[in-house]
Design a protein around this motif. Structure first.
Motif, PDB file in Angstrom:
ATOM      1  N   MET A  33       0.663  -1.308   0.006  1.00 45.13           N
ATOM      2  CA  MET A  33       0.084   0.087  -0.113  1.00 45.13           C
ATOM      3  C   MET A  33       0.701   1.150  -0.129  1.00 45.13           C
ATOM      4  SD  MET A  33      -3.118  -0.499   2.688  1.00 45.13           S
ATOM      5  CE  MET A  33      -4.161   0.713   2.332  1.00 45.13           C
ATOM      6  N   HIS A  34       0.584   2.368  -0.891  1.00 42.91           N
ATOM      7  CA  HIS A  34       1.183   3.558  -0.638  1.00 42.91           C
ATOM      8  C   HIS A  34       0.726   4.546   0.188  1.00 42.91           C
ATOM      9  CE1 HIS A  34       3.641   3.005  -4.441  1.00 42.91           C
ATOM     10  NE2 HIS A  34       2.374   2.096  -4.824  1.00 42.91           N
ATOM     11  N   PHE A  35       1.508   5.067   0.781  1.00 49.21           N
ATOM     12  CA  PHE A  35       0.891   6.156   1.783  1.00 49.21           C
ATOM     13  C   PHE A  35       1.647   7.307   1.594  1.00 49.21           C
ATOM     14  CE2 PHE A  35       0.354   2.191   4.340  1.00 49.21           C
ATOM     15  CZ  PHE A  35      -0.818   2.357   4.769  1.00 49.21           C
ATOM     16  N   TYR A  36       0.974   8.676   1.797  1.00 47.19           N
ATOM     17  CA  TYR A  36       1.225   9.847   1.284  1.00 47.19           C
ATOM     18  C   TYR A  36       1.491  10.796   2.555  1.00 47.19           C
ATOM     19  CZ  TYR A  36       0.016   7.838  -3.233  1.00 47.19           C
ATOM     20  OH  TYR A  36      -0.144   6.820  -4.220  1.00 47.19           O
ATOM     21  N   LYS A  37       2.360  11.444   2.579  1.00 49.36           N
ATOM     22  CA  LYS A  37       2.554  12.432   3.802  1.00 49.36           C
ATOM     23  C   LYS A  37       1.820  13.656   3.467  1.00 49.36           C
ATOM     24  CE  LYS A  37       6.315  13.776   6.913  1.00 49.36           C
ATOM     25  NZ  LYS A  37       7.768  13.642   6.955  1.00 49.36           N
ATOM     26  N   LEU A  38       0.959  14.153   4.657  1.00 44.79           N
ATOM     27  CA  LEU A  38       0.038  15.144   4.492  1.00 44.79           C
ATOM     28  C   LEU A  38       0.886  16.570   4.047  1.00 44.79           C
ATOM     29  CD1 LEU A  38      -2.741  16.420   4.553  1.00 44.79           C
ATOM     30  CD2 LEU A  38      -2.597  16.668   7.134  1.00 44.79           C
ATOM     31  N   ALA A  39       1.882  16.565   4.660  1.00 47.70           N
ATOM     32  CA  ALA A  39       2.705  17.874   4.657  1.00 47.70           C
ATOM     33  C   ALA A  39       2.988  18.001   3.108  1.00 47.70           C
ATOM     34  CB  ALA A  39       3.942  17.788   5.399  1.00 47.70           C
ATOM     35  N   ASP A  40       3.453  16.858   2.441  1.00 49.30           N
ATOM     36  CA  ASP A  40       3.813  16.971   1.027  1.00 49.30           C
ATOM     37  C   ASP A  40       2.743  17.200  -0.006  1.00 49.30           C
ATOM     38  OD1 ASP A  40       6.380  16.001   1.760  1.00 49.30           O
ATOM     39  OD2 ASP A  40       5.901  13.808   1.086  1.00 49.30           O
ATOM     40  N   ILE A  41       1.506  16.952   0.657  1.00 52.37           N
ATOM     41  CA  ILE A  41       0.210  17.273  -0.305  1.00 52.37           C
ATOM     42  C   ILE A  41       0.037  18.533  -0.353  1.00 52.37           C
ATOM     43  CG2 ILE A  41      -2.393  16.840  -0.500  1.00 52.37           C
ATOM     44  CD1 ILE A  41      -1.624  13.799   0.300  1.00 52.37           C
ATOM     45  N   GLU A  42       0.027  19.115   0.966  1.00 50.05           N
ATOM     46  CA  GLU A  42      -0.022  20.731   1.390  1.00 50.05           C
ATOM     47  C   GLU A  42       0.973  21.374   0.493  1.00 50.05           C
ATOM     48  OE1 GLU A  42      -0.047  20.515   5.695  1.00 50.05           O
ATOM     49  OE2 GLU A  42      -2.117  20.177   5.711  1.00 50.05           O
ATOM     50  N   ASN A  43       2.145  20.864   0.696  1.00 52.43           N
ATOM     51  CA  ASN A  43       3.397  21.616  -0.209  1.00 52.43           C
ATOM     52  C   ASN A  43       2.871  21.615  -1.809  1.00 52.43           C
ATOM     53  OD1 ASN A  43       4.556  22.455   2.147  1.00 52.43           O
ATOM     54  ND2 ASN A  43       5.980  20.529   2.014  1.00 52.43           N
ATOM     55  N   MET A  44       2.510  20.809  -2.020  1.00 57.33           N
ATOM     56  CA  MET A  44       2.132  20.401  -3.581  1.00 57.33           C
ATOM     57  C   MET A  44       1.360  21.126  -3.990  1.00 57.33           C
ATOM     58  SD  MET A  44       0.861  17.359  -5.747  1.00 57.33           S
ATOM     59  CE  MET A  44      -0.673  17.199  -5.310  1.00 57.33           C
ATOM     60  N   LEU A  45       0.048  21.353  -3.007  1.00 55.41           N
ATOM     61  CA  LEU A  45      -0.834  22.427  -3.628  1.00 55.41           C
ATOM     62  C   LEU A  45      -0.455  23.894  -3.271  1.00 55.41           C
ATOM     63  CD1 LEU A  45      -3.817  20.592  -1.545  1.00 55.41           C
ATOM     64  CD2 LEU A  45      -3.570  20.967  -4.008  1.00 55.41           C
ATOM     65  N   SER A  46       0.186  24.188  -2.521  1.00 51.11           N
ATOM     66  CA  SER A  46       0.691  25.517  -2.206  1.00 51.11           C
ATOM     67  C   SER A  46       1.915  26.003  -3.233  1.00 51.11           C
ATOM     68  CB  SER A  46       1.211  25.904  -0.781  1.00 51.11           C
ATOM     69  OG  SER A  46       2.409  25.092  -0.572  1.00 51.11           O
ATOM     70  N   GLY A  47       2.315  24.909  -4.049  1.00 53.42           N
ATOM     71  CA  GLY A  47       3.275  25.339  -5.197  1.00 53.42           C
ATOM     72  C   GLY A  47       4.668  25.051  -4.511  1.00 53.42           C
ATOM     73  N   LYS A  48       4.857  24.849  -3.406  1.00 53.89           N
ATOM     74  CA  LYS A  48       6.204  24.788  -2.811  1.00 53.89           C
ATOM     75  C   LYS A  48       6.911  23.377  -3.207  1.00 53.89           C
ATOM     76  CE  LYS A  48       5.039  27.421   1.096  1.00 53.89           C
ATOM     77  NZ  LYS A  48       4.751  27.440   2.651  1.00 53.89           N
ATOM     78  N   GLY A  49       6.113  22.066  -3.499  1.00 54.98           N
ATOM     79  CA  GLY A  49       6.778  21.191  -3.747  1.00 54.98           C
ATOM     80  C   GLY A  49       6.655  20.299  -5.018  1.00 54.98           C
TER      81      GLY A  49
END
Length: 86
Positions: free
Chosen positions: A70-86
């Motif tokens: 199973m793949h797990f995704y870090k919430l901070a990574d998703i938030e960074n991607m949405l804000s354009g930081k990641g």
């Protein structure tokens, strides 16, 4: 046998008391924040399909950790991607 008559006023008082108790519980409840999310959680958060989550993962835009298939995704990574930081 003892019986008690319940009036409409009694029911209304009970309703008000119950609603106040529920409102107090909801006001004091802190939102549960998970550090790691499963694919279904990511899909709901981003409002995308499973295929889109997979494309984001394959393209490297969204990092994941694979545990037991199973793949797990870090919430901070998703938030960074949405804000354009990641």
């Amino acid at each position: 046998m003892f019986s008690e008559i319940i009036t409409k006023d009694d029911l209304e008082a009970f309703r008000r008391s119950l609603l106040n108790d529920i409102q107090d519980l909801l006001a004091n409840k802190k939102p549960e924040s998970k550090e790691w999310l499963r694919c279904a959680d990511v899909r709901r958060l981003l409002k995308v399909s499973t295929g889109t989550v997979q494309k984001l993962r394959i393209s490297g835009k969204l990092k994941s950790r694979k545990i037991g298939g199973m793949h797990f995704y870090k919430l901070a990574d998703i938030e960074n991607m949405l804000s354009g930081k990641g």
